[in-house]
Each structure stands twice: as C-alpha cells, then as structure tokens.
Write a protein that holds these residues in place. Sequence first.
Motif, PDB file in Angstrom:
ATOM      1  N   LEU A 166      -6.126  22.249   9.347  1.00 41.78           N
ATOM      2  CA  LEU A 166      -7.238  22.534   8.456  1.00 41.78           C
ATOM      3  C   LEU A 166      -8.548  22.368   9.208  1.00 41.78           C
ATOM      4  O   LEU A 166      -8.785  21.332   9.829  1.00 41.78           O
ATOM      5  N   GLN A 167      -9.372  23.397   9.147  1.00 47.36           N
ATOM      6  CA  GLN A 167     -10.683  23.347   9.792  1.00 47.36           C
ATOM      7  C   GLN A 167     -11.737  22.965   8.754  1.00 47.36           C
ATOM      8  O   GLN A 167     -12.054  23.740   7.855  1.00 47.36           O
ATOM      9  N   GLY A 168     -12.276  21.741   8.856  1.00 49.36           N
ATOM     10  CA  GLY A 168     -13.319  21.319   7.931  1.00 49.36           C
ATOM     11  C   GLY A 168     -14.641  21.972   8.290  1.00 49.36           C
ATOM     12  O   GLY A 168     -15.042  21.955   9.459  1.00 49.36           O
ATOM     13  N   VAL A 169     -15.327  22.531   7.314  1.00 49.05           N
ATOM     14  CA  VAL A 169     -16.565  23.267   7.594  1.00 49.05           C
ATOM     15  C   VAL A 169     -17.802  22.583   7.019  1.00 49.05           C
ATOM     16  O   VAL A 169     -18.904  23.113   7.144  1.00 49.05           O
ATOM     17  N   ASP A 170     -17.645  21.417   6.393  1.00 45.66           N
ATOM     18  CA  ASP A 170     -18.782  20.670   5.865  1.00 45.66           C
ATOM     19  C   ASP A 170     -19.172  19.576   6.859  1.00 45.66           C
ATOM     20  O   ASP A 170     -18.506  18.541   6.958  1.00 45.66           O
ATOM     21  N   GLN A 171     -20.251  19.821   7.589  1.00 47.98           N
ATOM     22  CA  GLN A 171     -20.663  18.894   8.637  1.00 47.98           C
ATOM     23  C   GLN A 171     -20.983  17.522   8.054  1.00 47.98           C
ATOM     24  O   GLN A 171     -21.732  17.387   7.094  1.00 47.98           O
ATOM     25  N   GLY A 172     -20.391  16.511   8.672  1.00 52.33           N
ATOM     26  CA  GLY A 172     -20.622  15.145   8.252  1.00 52.33           C
ATOM     27  C   GLY A 172     -19.685  14.663   7.163  1.00 52.33           C
ATOM     28  O   GLY A 172     -19.623  13.462   6.879  1.00 52.33           O
ATOM     29  N   TYR A 173     -18.920  15.598   6.567  1.00 54.60           N
ATOM     30  CA  TYR A 173     -18.015  15.236   5.473  1.00 54.60           C
ATOM     31  C   TYR A 173     -16.551  15.474   5.819  1.00 54.60           C
ATOM     32  O   TYR A 173     -15.687  14.701   5.424  1.00 54.60           O
ATOM     33  N   ASN A 174     -16.253  16.568   6.524  1.00 57.27           N
ATOM     34  CA  ASN A 174     -14.847  16.839   6.869  1.00 57.27           C
ATOM     35  C   ASN A 174     -14.684  17.586   8.187  1.00 57.27           C
ATOM     36  O   ASN A 174     -13.595  18.050   8.498  1.00 57.27           O
ATOM     37  N   ASP A 175     -15.762  17.696   8.964  1.00 57.46           N
ATOM     38  CA  ASP A 175     -15.676  18.487  10.189  1.00 57.46           C
ATOM     39  C   ASP A 175     -14.908  17.790  11.297  1.00 57.46           C
ATOM     40  O   ASP A 175     -14.706  18.368  12.378  1.00 57.46           O
ATOM     41  N   ASN A 176     -14.439  16.564  11.070  1.00 60.78           N
ATOM     42  CA  ASN A 176     -13.556  15.892  12.028  1.00 60.78           C
ATOM     43  C   ASN A 176     -12.075  16.071  11.679  1.00 60.78           C
ATOM     44  O   ASN A 176     -11.220  15.388  12.254  1.00 60.78           O
ATOM     45  N   ALA A 177     -11.790  16.955  10.745  1.00 60.36           N
ATOM     46  CA  ALA A 177     -10.413  17.094  10.248  1.00 60.36           C
ATOM     47  C   ALA A 177      -9.427  17.412  11.373  1.00 60.36           C
ATOM     48  O   ALA A 177      -8.342  16.815  11.448  1.00 60.36           O
ATOM     49  N   LEU A 178      -9.755  18.345  12.239  1.00 57.90           N
ATOM     50  CA  LEU A 178      -8.833  18.700  13.317  1.00 57.90           C
ATOM     51  C   LEU A 178      -8.628  17.526  14.271  1.00 57.90           C
ATOM     52  O   LEU A 178      -7.503  17.246  14.691  1.00 57.90           O
ATOM     53  N   MET A 179      -9.698  16.842  14.614  1.00 61.30           N
ATOM     54  CA  MET A 179      -9.596  15.691  15.509  1.00 61.30           C
ATOM     55  C   MET A 179      -8.793  14.563  14.868  1.00 61.30           C
ATOM     56  O   MET A 179      -8.038  13.854  15.544  1.00 61.30           O
ATOM     57  N   ARG A 180      -8.897  14.415  13.537  1.00 59.77           N
ATOM     58  CA  ARG A 180      -8.169  13.375  12.811  1.00 59.77           C
ATOM     59  C   ARG A 180      -6.740  13.792  12.478  1.00 59.77           C
ATOM     60  O   ARG A 180      -5.975  12.995  11.950  1.00 59.77           O
ATOM     61  N   SER A 181      -6.379  15.034  12.760  1.00 57.44           N
ATOM     62  CA  SER A 181      -5.060  15.584  12.397  1.00 57.44           C
ATOM     63  C   SER A 181      -4.851  15.543  10.888  1.00 57.44           C
ATOM     64  O   SER A 181      -3.758  15.219  10.396  1.00 57.44           O
ATOM     65  N   VAL A 182      -5.906  15.876  10.142  1.00 56.53           N
ATOM     66  CA  VAL A 182      -5.801  16.037   8.690  1.00 56.53           C
ATOM     67  C   VAL A 182      -5.226  17.423   8.435  1.00 56.53           C
ATOM     68  O   VAL A 182      -5.889  18.438   8.675  1.00 56.53           O
ATOM     69  N   VAL A 183      -3.979  17.456   7.975  1.00 59.08           N
ATOM     70  CA  VAL A 183      -3.246  18.716   7.855  1.00 59.08           C
ATOM     71  C   VAL A 183      -2.478  18.745   6.530  1.00 59.08           C
ATOM     72  O   VAL A 183      -2.325  17.725   5.863  1.00 59.08           O
ATOM     73  N   MET A 184      -2.006  19.931   6.174  1.00 60.54           N
ATOM     74  CA  MET A 184      -1.065  20.058   5.060  1.00 60.54           C
ATOM     75  C   MET A 184       0.342  19.864   5.598  1.00 60.54           C
ATOM     76  O   MET A 184       0.730  20.498   6.586  1.00 60.54           O
ATOM     77  N   HIS A 185       1.110  18.999   4.946  1.00 58.45           N
ATOM     78  CA  HIS A 185       2.493  18.785   5.347  1.00 58.45           C
ATOM     79  C   HIS A 185       3.277  18.270   4.141  1.00 58.45           C
ATOM     80  O   HIS A 185       2.698  17.858   3.128  1.00 58.45           O
ATOM     81  N   GLY A 186       4.566  18.287   4.250  1.00 51.26           N
ATOM     82  CA  GLY A 186       5.410  17.770   3.184  1.00 51.26           C
ATOM     83  C   GLY A 186       5.646  16.284   3.344  1.00 51.26           C
ATOM     84  O   GLY A 186       5.604  15.749   4.450  1.00 51.26           O
ATOM     85  N   ALA A 187       5.882  15.600   2.220  1.00 53.03           N
ATOM     86  CA  ALA A 187       6.159  14.156   2.272  1.00 53.03           C
ATOM     87  C   ALA A 187       7.056  13.784   1.097  1.00 53.03           C
ATOM     88  O   ALA A 187       6.827  14.226  -0.034  1.00 53.03           O
ATOM     89  N   ASP A 188       8.057  12.945   1.357  1.00 56.26           N
ATOM     90  CA  ASP A 188       8.985  12.578   0.289  1.00 56.26           C
ATOM     91  C   ASP A 188       8.357  11.625  -0.728  1.00 56.26           C
ATOM     92  O   ASP A 188       8.925  11.403  -1.802  1.00 56.26           O
ATOM     93  N   TYR A 189       7.182  11.075  -0.416  1.00 55.79           N
ATOM     94  CA  TYR A 189       6.502  10.210  -1.384  1.00 55.79           C
ATOM     95  C   TYR A 189       5.632  10.998  -2.370  1.00 55.79           C
ATOM     96  O   TYR A 189       4.933  10.413  -3.183  1.00 55.79           O
ATOM     97  N   VAL A 190       5.687  12.321  -2.270  1.00 57.67           N
ATOM     98  CA  VAL A 190       4.964  13.185  -3.218  1.00 57.67           C
ATOM     99  C   VAL A 190       6.004  13.813  -4.141  1.00 57.67           C
ATOM    100  O   VAL A 190       6.509  14.915  -3.894  1.00 57.67           O
ATOM    101  N   SER A 191       6.350  13.084  -5.191  1.00 60.27           N
ATOM    102  CA  SER A 191       7.387  13.558  -6.106  1.00 60.27           C
ATOM    103  C   SER A 191       7.307  12.825  -7.433  1.00 60.27           C
ATOM    104  O   SER A 191       6.730  11.733  -7.530  1.00 60.27           O
ATOM    105  N   GLU A 192       7.894  13.424  -8.449  1.00 61.16           N
ATOM    106  CA  GLU A 192       7.952  12.787  -9.766  1.00 61.16           C
ATOM    107  C   GLU A 192       8.806  11.512  -9.703  1.00 61.16           C
ATOM    108  O   GLU A 192       8.516  10.531 -10.397  1.00 61.16           O
ATOM    109  N   ASP A 193       9.848  11.523  -8.892  1.00 57.06           N
ATOM    110  CA  ASP A 193      10.691  10.325  -8.742  1.00 57.06           C
ATOM    111  C   ASP A 193       9.886   9.147  -8.198  1.00 57.06           C
ATOM    112  O   ASP A 193      10.030   8.015  -8.669  1.00 57.06           O
TER     113      ASP A 193
END
Length: 259
Positions: A166-193
């Motif tokens: 994800l490329q953050g385009v708001d300077q000062g708020y999320n533009d470090n997303a790539l450097m932080r490895s903020v990405v979309m991914h799956g996780a087993d802790y995201v569930s109704e169970d």
Amino acid sequence: MMRRVLPFIASLFMATPLASPISKSMATGVRTEARTPSAKEMQTAFYEQNLHSLYQSLNVEQQGLRYDVFEKAMTGYLNLKQDQKLGDKQLLTVVDFSLPSTEKRLWVLDLATKQVLFHTLVAHGHNSGENMATNFSNENESNMSSLGFYVTDSEYMGKHGRSLKLQGVDQGYNDNALMRSVVMHGADYVSEDFIRQNGRLGRSLGCPALPMDQYAQIIDAVNGGTCLFINGQSPTYSSQYLNTELAMNAYLGGTQTTI
C-alpha cells in the motif's frame, strides 16, 4: 447530462426561494423574492445530488457506512483520479476504524456497476486500541494503524503469505506505509470465531488485516492502483485530497467516472 439536469435543479431553487430582502413589513404580510440560482449553486447541487444517488444505489447505509465517511472517501477518490494516481479500475475501498472491530467495517465498492463487492471484517494495529481504534501513527515500529488515502501497489509473498503493498499518499499521516510494511494480508485472528472467543478481533502490527477466507479475493479485486481510504476518529488528520471544490470540478469537468 448537465444540460438536462440543470434546468430541473434551477426549478427546485425557484420553488424554494433563497434568502432575500423582505419586500413588505410583518404588519402587511411577508413576501420573499425568489432569485435565479447562480451557475456555481446549480453545479454544487448537481454534484451533491449525484453523490447522494450513488450512496443510495450502493445501499451501504444499512451496512453501517455513514454518508460523511463515504463522502470523504469519494472526494479523495475523485482527486486522486484527477491527479492520475489511480489505475483503470473504478474501485474504492473504505475502512472505517471509528467502528468497533466486532463490526464489518471494510467495503470494496465498484463505482462503475454501483455494487458492493466485499463487506467484511478488518483488523487495526495492536497499539491503536483494543476493540476500538483510537490511536494512529505514521512512525515505524509504532504498531499502530495509519489514517488516510492509499493507492494499492504490487503483490508479494511475505511472512503472512500473499500480501498487497500500500502506497500512503497523505504526507505525515501514512506516507511511511511502504517502509513500515503496512500491507493487506490475511490473518486467522480476523474472524467471527475469534470475536466469539475474545470479544474483539485480533490486532496487527499496523496492517489492515483481512479474513483468511476472503483476503485472496479482495487482493485480486483491488490490486493495481485502486483507492483505499482508512477513516478514524482523529481531530488532527487532514489531507490535500479532501478538497471538495477540486473533486467537484474534476467530476463536472467530465474527466472522472460517472457518479
């Protein structure tokens, strides 16, 4: 379309007179003088009418997506399109972290077909809060979510398997997303169970983590330069892409997809 709709909007203004000087005193009766709306007022009314119409067509209000959040997301989408930062897909992903993690707070909207492609759970960062996300950061190793507008980038295989940069385009708020490895991914802790067992979702290191049974389909849909907007309760967040005037001019100029 503007030539067909503007006379109708003008008639609405004429039927509901705008504030103008009172021509008679209260003793003899009050009469207001209707005036013809300006071109700017008609353009604004046309734009807002179309935005509301899209919101209603998507039928997302009953799913919990508030109009004010939708309006902000659309404003950014139109401005990013105008700046040629998005690809050809007419998709808009909205995440509303002002909602608790126990609610489905991610929507993938197809603006061309006016359909909701996905409506699902999504996790926030570990240090952003428990069930509610209240703290946000752009800093590395903060383990918090970052608010604002993103453009989806390329895929890769990482420690969470298939993931979407994800490329953050708001300077000062999320533009470090790539450097932080903020990405979309799956996780087993995201569930109704997980919710049933813990009273909330699990939390990520700042990524908008998705359910394991949907993350691949969502990545397939939104990859390749589409808009993601992450909303949250923050009095300090601002964005150049929330300029309504520019978004309206871009839309009325005919350079964007039809609302």
